[in-house]
Design a protein around this motif. Structure first.
Motif, mmCIF file in Angstrom:
data_model
loop_
_atom_site.group_PDB
_atom_site.id
_atom_site.type_symbol
_atom_site.label_atom_id
_atom_site.label_comp_id
_atom_site.label_asym_id
_atom_site.label_seq_id
_atom_site.Cartn_x
_atom_site.Cartn_y
_atom_site.Cartn_z
ATOM 1 N N UNK A 117 0.674 -1.080 -0.120
ATOM 2 C CA UNK A 117 0.183 0.273 -0.116
ATOM 3 C C UNK A 117 0.906 1.242 -0.071
ATOM 4 N N UNK A 118 0.322 2.404 -0.525
ATOM 5 C CA UNK A 118 1.276 3.392 -0.561
ATOM 6 C C UNK A 118 1.097 4.312 0.916
ATOM 7 N N UNK A 119 0.291 4.335 1.623
ATOM 8 C CA UNK A 119 0.076 5.102 2.552
ATOM 9 C C UNK A 119 -0.611 4.176 3.990
ATOM 10 N N UNK A 120 0.280 4.355 5.180
ATOM 11 C CA UNK A 120 -0.342 3.761 6.303
ATOM 12 C C UNK A 120 -0.662 4.804 7.309
ATOM 13 N N UNK A 121 -1.887 4.992 7.585
ATOM 14 C CA UNK A 121 -2.240 5.906 8.590
ATOM 15 C C UNK A 121 -1.960 5.203 10.086
ATOM 16 N N UNK A 122 -1.089 5.615 10.829
ATOM 17 C CA UNK A 122 -0.668 4.974 12.037
ATOM 18 C C UNK A 122 -1.531 5.263 13.288
ATOM 19 N N UNK A 123 -2.218 6.504 13.357
ATOM 20 C CA UNK A 123 -3.005 7.181 14.292
ATOM 21 C C UNK A 123 -2.980 8.316 14.652
ATOM 22 N N UNK A 124 -3.320 8.907 15.970
ATOM 23 C CA UNK A 124 -3.423 10.021 16.308
ATOM 24 C C UNK A 124 -2.136 10.681 17.407
ATOM 25 N N UNK A 125 -1.033 10.803 16.940
ATOM 26 C CA UNK A 125 -0.020 11.181 17.918
ATOM 27 C C UNK A 125 -0.304 12.436 18.884
ATOM 28 N N UNK A 126 -0.159 12.324 20.028
ATOM 29 C CA UNK A 126 -0.463 13.415 20.956
ATOM 30 C C UNK A 126 -1.775 13.157 21.671
ATOM 31 N N UNK A 127 -2.499 12.376 20.889
ATOM 32 C CA UNK A 127 -3.940 12.136 21.511
ATOM 33 C C UNK A 127 -3.966 11.275 22.610
ATOM 34 N N UNK A 128 -3.049 9.982 22.442
ATOM 35 C CA UNK A 128 -2.813 9.106 23.398
ATOM 36 C C UNK A 128 -1.430 8.420 23.523
ATOM 37 N N UNK A 129 -0.738 8.202 24.692
ATOM 38 C CA UNK A 129 0.642 7.856 24.672
ATOM 39 C C UNK A 129 0.650 6.439 23.763
ATOM 40 N N UNK A 130 -0.272 5.713 23.380
ATOM 41 C CA UNK A 130 0.027 4.531 22.602
ATOM 42 C C UNK A 130 0.501 4.854 21.024
ATOM 43 N N UNK A 131 -0.298 5.913 20.697
ATOM 44 C CA UNK A 131 0.035 6.338 19.346
ATOM 45 C C UNK A 131 1.259 7.183 19.132
ATOM 46 N N UNK A 132 1.256 7.832 20.286
ATOM 47 C CA UNK A 132 2.770 8.574 20.179
ATOM 48 C C UNK A 132 3.848 7.734 20.354
ATOM 49 N N UNK A 133 3.917 6.688 21.074
ATOM 50 C CA UNK A 133 4.934 5.598 20.837
ATOM 51 C C UNK A 133 5.160 5.007 19.846
ATOM 52 N N UNK A 134 3.967 4.627 19.267
ATOM 53 C CA UNK A 134 3.994 3.982 18.017
ATOM 54 C C UNK A 134 4.957 4.813 16.936
ATOM 55 N N UNK A 135 4.576 6.001 16.771
ATOM 56 C CA UNK A 135 5.253 6.780 15.730
ATOM 57 C C UNK A 135 6.756 6.799 16.108
#
Length: 534
Positions: free
Chosen positions: A46-64
């Motif tokens: 796939x061309x783009x992978x939306x990873x989540x909402x950084x800053x909205x929760x610690x899990x997405x911030x850690x993921x990025x």
């Protein structure tokens, strides 16, 4: 790391499994899960992978943070999701906008309100201020060197209520520099003809590059996505296996397969479509959901044929009852054996199992009649390939496929005064000329029988130590009632490298279970290459 793709930028496949797909009831992704899924999606191409909402929760911030360090993207670009700035401030001062930049993602998706009632009731601001929020946020992120996609939330409902305002949001985002403006059927209530008409009109009236994001509440998300492509959309947002809130999103796999195989668009790198079934099942394993057997293209039953009429035609030319070659998407054709089977079904199934029936019409006829007679009694072979293979080999060689001879078995359930229970089983059998008597306890009578059979046979057949019973299903068959009913048992067994299913039918659950266990052990020894007893 930014991926380099062999595809041009004329058409986007955008996956949002890690954000929108994760909103499905029953899915709760850890950071490790998200990293694993991101790797699978990148492998798919796939061309783009939306990873989540950084800053909205610690899990997405850690993921990025971890994705930047741990994943070397070959095909996809990682996308951060957020919203336009808050009313009454500037994008440069908004903490959540700053978090999008700090994620390190070079592509950012902004959600924007495009339904006038949502602007006034949810954002509690004016229609003009909402346009300013879109304009300011897009412009600011573009100045910071980011690529920006704008998701117009509730677009189609907003278009119905106030088409001019909905289009003004699209126009404002595009003029501010948004690379793509995505029209979202957030409530999932649209139908294909409606989608196509609206997308065509908005494209003509705004000149913006448009994308589509469809929820599946009418069961039309895939069709709606393709209708938007027909109308000129060049960016499709989907989720793996259709995961998503409520009933889900447009399913990535049938959308991509349709674009490549039906529309002739190359939207994946060369050769990646053949990995589709594997990727679908791998992601299902990560989210801990059983893969849908009837999912288009990638389901276990997607190319399974049961009716004898179909099998006869497939024997001549598989394309007569298949819309594509299953190998194009990494799947395989399967022949199901049932009381609907004819000679062609049996011959094709034999070939699938590696058993040459040699054009023996009499032999094939016996197998057909045997299957029909046993299914009349309650057996089912479409879900028990191992039991069918044992039946077929028995007919081919003219004698039972046996590794052991059962003299008797017994299972006892003891109800004790303290309320506890004891389950004990004894089996008496012959194997390689030796009489064996084995007793074992279990957490139920079937488990006790399984253990006793294993205890009795493992010394002679050490290969059985690898076997593990992984699933057990009981069904009461129609025709009788209550405790006088006929019972069918399906058992799934694994040896660590493969899995097979066997069936037993009797007037009680223990006897039916014993039949299925016998077949399971017999097939396990056959798989292990052990020669049957003489």
């Amino acid at each position: 790391m930014t991926a380099t793709s062999e595809l041009d930028d004329s058409f986007h496949v955008f996956d949002t499994t890690l954000r929108d797909g994760a909103q499905r009831e029953g899915i709760n992704l850890t950071v490790a899960d998200k990293l694993a899924i991101a790797r699978h999606l990148d492998d798919f191409g796939v061309g783009f992978i939306e990873g989540g909402w950084p800053g909205a929760n610690p899990r997405d911030t850690e993921f990025f943070a971890r994705a930047r360090q741990e994943i070397d993207f070959r095909h996809a670009q990682l996308v951060a999701f957020g919203s336009t700035r808050r009313a009454g401030t500037t994008a440069a001062e908004d903490p959540q906008v700053r978090a999008l930049l700090e994620s390190g993602a070079q592509v950012i998706t902004l959600v924007a309100k495009s339904h006038d009632r949502h602007v006034e009731l949810a954002l509690r601001t004016t229609l003009d201020e909402n346009l300013a929020m879109v304009r300011d946020t897009v412009s600011f992120l573009k100045e910071q060197g980011r690529r920006v996609f704008v998701d117009c939330e509730h677009f189609f409902d907003g278009y119905r209520a106030n088409p001019e305002y909905a289009k003004s949001v699209v126009r404002t985002a595009s003029e501010a520099g948004a690379d793509v403006v995505v029209l979202c059927d957030t409530n999932g209530g649209m139908l294909p003809a409606q989608i196509q008409a609206v997308v065509a009109t908005v494209l003509a009236d705004t000149g913006a590059r448009l994308g589509i994001h469809a929820q599946d509440d009418t069961g039309c998300a895939v069709a709606n996505t393709l209708a938007a492509v027909d109308a000129g959309a060049t960016h499709v947002q989907c989720t793996a296996n259709g995961y998503g809130e409520r009933v889900g999103n447009a399913n990535l796999f049938p959308v991509v397969a349709a674009l490549e195989l039906k529309y002739g668009k190359q939207v994946l790198p060369e050769g990646r479509l053949r990995e589709m079934t594997r990727i679908s099942h791998a992601i299902a394993e990560v989210v801990n959901l059983t893969p849908s057997t009837h999912q288009p293209y990638v389901g276990l039953s997607a190319f399974a044929h049961k009716a004898g009429l179909h099998a006869s035609a497939i024997k001549v030319d598989p394309d007569l009852y298949q819309h594509i070659d299953p190998e194009q998407v990494g799947n395989t054709m399967r022949m199901l054996v049932s009381d609907m089977a004819g000679r062609a079904s049996i011959e094709l199934k034999g070939k699938e199992l590696g058993i040459d029936l040699g054009g023996d019409r009499e032999l094939v006829g016996r197998v057909v009649e045997r299957v029909k007679e046993r299914e009349l009694r309650g057996y089912t072979y479409e879900a028990a390939d191992a039991s069918f293979e044992i039946l077929l080999r028995t007919e081919v060689q003219g004698k039972p496929l046996r590794y052991f001879e059962v003299e008797s078995w017994r299972a006892i359930v003891e109800d004790r005064p303290d309320g506890s229970h004891a389950n004990e089983a004894t089996v008496k059998l012959w194997a390689k000329g030796e009489r064996i008597v084995a007793t074992a306890e279990g957490n139920g009578p079937v488990n006790a029988l399984d253990r006793a059979l294993r205890v009795g046979l493992e010394k002679i057949y050490p290969q059985l130590a690898k076997l593990d019973l992984v699933d057990y299903k009981v069904r009461i068959l129609e025709g009788k009632h209550g405790t006088n009913s006929t019972t069918r048992v399906l058992i799934s067994t694994s040896d660590g490298t493969g899995e097979w299913s066997t069936v037993g039918v009797a007037d009680n659950v223990i006897a039916a279970s014993w039949q299925a266990l016998e077949d399971a052990y017999t097939y396990g020894l056959l798989r292990a290459g052990v020669s049957p007893a003489e």
